[in-house]
Design a protein around this motif. Structure first.
Motif, PDB file in Angstrom:
ATOM      1  N   LEU A  36      51.917  67.349  28.615  1.00  0.00           N
ATOM      2  CA  LEU A  36      52.982  67.005  27.666  1.00  0.00           C
ATOM      3  C   LEU A  36      54.198  67.891  27.876  1.00  0.00           C
ATOM      4  N   ALA A  37      53.981  69.186  28.069  1.00  0.00           N
ATOM      5  CA  ALA A  37      55.089  70.107  28.309  1.00  0.00           C
ATOM      6  C   ALA A  37      55.800  69.765  29.621  1.00  0.00           C
ATOM      7  N   SER A  38      55.035  69.470  30.655  1.00  0.00           N
ATOM      8  CA  SER A  38      55.624  69.101  31.949  1.00  0.00           C
ATOM      9  C   SER A  38      56.478  67.847  31.831  1.00  0.00           C
ATOM     10  N   ARG A  39      56.038  66.919  31.031  1.00  0.00           N
ATOM     11  CA  ARG A  39      56.797  65.671  30.857  1.00  0.00           C
ATOM     12  C   ARG A  39      58.165  65.951  30.240  1.00  0.00           C
ATOM     13  N   VAL A  40      58.203  66.794  29.216  1.00  0.00           N
ATOM     14  CA  VAL A  40      59.488  67.141  28.594  1.00  0.00           C
ATOM     15  C   VAL A  40      60.379  67.835  29.609  1.00  0.00           C
ATOM     16  N   LEU A  41      59.835  68.812  30.317  1.00  0.00           N
ATOM     17  CA  LEU A  41      60.638  69.555  31.290  1.00  0.00           C
ATOM     18  C   LEU A  41      61.090  68.677  32.446  1.00  0.00           C
ATOM     19  N   ASP A  42      60.274  67.708  32.831  1.00  0.00           N
ATOM     20  CA  ASP A  42      60.693  66.759  33.871  1.00  0.00           C
ATOM     21  C   ASP A  42      61.893  65.949  33.404  1.00  0.00           C
ATOM     22  N   TYR A  43      61.878  65.516  32.159  1.00  0.00           N
ATOM     23  CA  TYR A  43      63.030  64.795  31.602  1.00  0.00           C
ATOM     24  C   TYR A  43      64.272  65.689  31.549  1.00  0.00           C
ATOM     25  N   VAL A  44      64.084  66.949  31.198  1.00  0.00           N
ATOM     26  CA  VAL A  44      65.214  67.878  31.163  1.00  0.00           C
ATOM     27  C   VAL A  44      65.791  68.034  32.573  1.00  0.00           C
ATOM     28  N   GLY A  45      64.926  68.177  33.563  1.00  0.00           N
ATOM     29  CA  GLY A  45      65.385  68.268  34.952  1.00  0.00           C
ATOM     30  C   GLY A  45      66.132  67.016  35.387  1.00  0.00           C
ATOM     31  N   LEU A  46      65.646  65.867  34.990  1.00  0.00           N
ATOM     32  CA  LEU A  46      66.327  64.617  35.311  1.00  0.00           C
ATOM     33  C   LEU A  46      67.698  64.568  34.637  1.00  0.00           C
ATOM     34  N   ALA A  47      67.756  65.019  33.387  1.00  0.00           N
ATOM     35  CA  ALA A  47      69.037  65.063  32.680  1.00  0.00           C
ATOM     36  C   ALA A  47      70.005  66.009  33.392  1.00  0.00           C
ATOM     37  N   ARG A  48      69.506  67.144  33.842  1.00  0.00           N
ATOM     38  CA  ARG A  48      70.366  68.093  34.575  1.00  0.00           C
ATOM     39  C   ARG A  48      70.917  67.473  35.849  1.00  0.00           C
ATOM     40  N   ARG A  49      70.036  66.835  36.610  1.00  0.00           N
ATOM     41  CA  ARG A  49      70.462  66.236  37.880  1.00  0.00           C
ATOM     42  C   ARG A  49      71.439  65.086  37.680  1.00  0.00           C
ATOM     43  N   SER A  50      71.394  64.448  36.522  1.00  0.00           N
ATOM     44  CA  SER A  50      72.310  63.334  36.261  1.00  0.00           C
ATOM     45  C   SER A  50      73.566  63.774  35.510  1.00  0.00           C
ATOM     46  N   VAL A  69      76.538  66.744  22.465  1.00  0.00           N
ATOM     47  CA  VAL A  69      75.137  67.181  22.426  1.00  0.00           C
ATOM     48  C   VAL A  69      74.307  66.371  21.435  1.00  0.00           C
ATOM     49  N   ALA A  70      73.106  65.998  21.892  1.00  0.00           N
ATOM     50  CA  ALA A  70      72.155  65.312  21.020  1.00  0.00           C
ATOM     51  C   ALA A  70      70.925  66.174  20.755  1.00  0.00           C
ATOM     52  N   VAL A  71      70.558  67.028  21.723  1.00  0.00           N
ATOM     53  CA  VAL A  71      69.383  67.888  21.600  1.00  0.00           C
ATOM     54  C   VAL A  71      69.725  69.269  22.140  1.00  0.00           C
ATOM     55  N   LEU A  72      69.302  70.289  21.407  1.00  0.00           N
ATOM     56  CA  LEU A  72      69.513  71.679  21.820  1.00  0.00           C
ATOM     57  C   LEU A  72      68.181  72.350  22.105  1.00  0.00           C
ATOM     58  N   PHE A  73      68.186  73.262  23.066  1.00  0.00           N
ATOM     59  CA  PHE A  73      67.028  74.095  23.367  1.00  0.00           C
ATOM     60  C   PHE A  73      67.406  75.548  23.164  1.00  0.00           C
ATOM     61  N   ALA A  74      66.493  76.317  22.630  1.00  0.00           N
ATOM     62  CA  ALA A  74      66.602  77.774  22.559  1.00  0.00           C
ATOM     63  C   ALA A  74      65.262  78.312  23.032  1.00  0.00           C
ATOM     64  N   ALA A  75      65.284  79.181  24.024  1.00  0.00           N
ATOM     65  CA  ALA A  75      64.041  79.706  24.586  1.00  0.00           C
ATOM     66  C   ALA A  75      63.244  80.450  23.521  1.00  0.00           C
ATOM     67  N   SER A  76      61.947  80.234  23.527  1.00  0.00           N
ATOM     68  CA  SER A  76      61.076  80.871  22.535  1.00  0.00           C
ATOM     69  C   SER A  76      61.038  82.385  22.689  1.00  0.00           C
ATOM     70  N   ASP A  77      61.339  82.882  23.883  1.00  0.00           N
ATOM     71  CA  ASP A  77      61.339  84.321  24.122  1.00  0.00           C
ATOM     72  C   ASP A  77      62.747  84.889  24.236  1.00  0.00           C
ATOM     73  N   ASP A 102      61.805  81.215  31.171  1.00  0.00           N
ATOM     74  CA  ASP A 102      61.409  80.902  32.545  1.00  0.00           C
ATOM     75  C   ASP A 102      61.127  79.407  32.714  1.00  0.00           C
ATOM     76  N   GLU A 103      60.410  78.817  31.753  1.00  0.00           N
ATOM     77  CA  GLU A 103      60.104  77.383  31.821  1.00  0.00           C
ATOM     78  C   GLU A 103      61.379  76.557  31.742  1.00  0.00           C
ATOM     79  N   LEU A 104      62.242  76.903  30.809  1.00  0.00           N
ATOM     80  CA  LEU A 104      63.502  76.181  30.647  1.00  0.00           C
ATOM     81  C   LEU A 104      64.384  76.371  31.875  1.00  0.00           C
ATOM     82  N   GLY A 105      64.413  77.587  32.396  1.00  0.00           N
ATOM     83  CA  GLY A 105      65.202  77.852  33.597  1.00  0.00           C
ATOM     84  C   GLY A 105      64.722  77.037  34.785  1.00  0.00           C
ATOM     85  N   ALA A 106      63.423  76.888  34.935  1.00  0.00           N
ATOM     86  CA  ALA A 106      62.880  76.104  36.052  1.00  0.00           C
ATOM     87  C   ALA A 106      63.393  74.670  36.021  1.00  0.00           C
TER      88      ALA A 106
END
Length: 144
Positions: A36-50, A69-77, A102-106
């Motif tokens: 589930l986490a990988s799926r969200v991050l994959d979508y974020v990566g796709l959004a970045r590339r587009s 902006v529609a969605v914001l992220f703030a790193a948990s750490d 690190d996950e968000l950065g990836a």
């Protein structure tokens, strides 16, 4: 939801549904959470590339001022108060604190990212939907 999957494993629901012998892996719950986490991050990566996502407090702030902006992220750490700082700029937007820097950065092709934003559109909708699933699985609420 995590509790539903745990109950299904514990009560043998998979075997009953398939009417066959089923062996569930010991780490099934962790695997599902990871996927589930990988799926969200994959979508974020796709959004970045587009071109539909940015990272970094300044870039996020710029997009917020432009109303993109529609969605914001703030790193948990992230630093103490980092999520509050971004929430203050957009109190009505969801802020996802699900991932480490690190996950968000990836997802952005860099070593770390503390703040990120996703532009409005279908990818933002998909990210929010999948993040809601992940939050439900982790038994956490997404801040509105």
């Amino acid at each position: 939801e995590r509790a539903v999957l745990e109950k299904a494993v514990k009560t043998g629901a998979f075997a009953r549904a398939l009417k066959a012998s089923v062996t569930t892996p010991d780490d099934l719950i962790e695997r599902v959470a990871s996927l589930l986490a990988s799926r969200v991050l994959d979508y974020v990566g796709l959004a970045r590339r587009s071109g539909k996502a940015v990272a970094g407090f300044m870039a996020v702030g710029k997009w917020l001022r432009e109303g993109r902006v529609a969605v914001l992220f703030a790193a948990s750490d992230g630093a103490q108060g980092g999520a509050a700082k971004i929430k203050a700029l957009a109190p009505d937007l969801p802020v996802l604190e699900t991932f480490t820097s690190d996950e968000l950065g990836a997802a952005f092709g860099r070593s770390h990212a503390v703040h990120a934003a996703i532009a409005a559109g279908p990818l933002a909708d998909a990210i929010r939907r999948e993040a809601d699933r992940l939050a439900g699985f982790r038994n956490k609420q997404i801040a509105p």
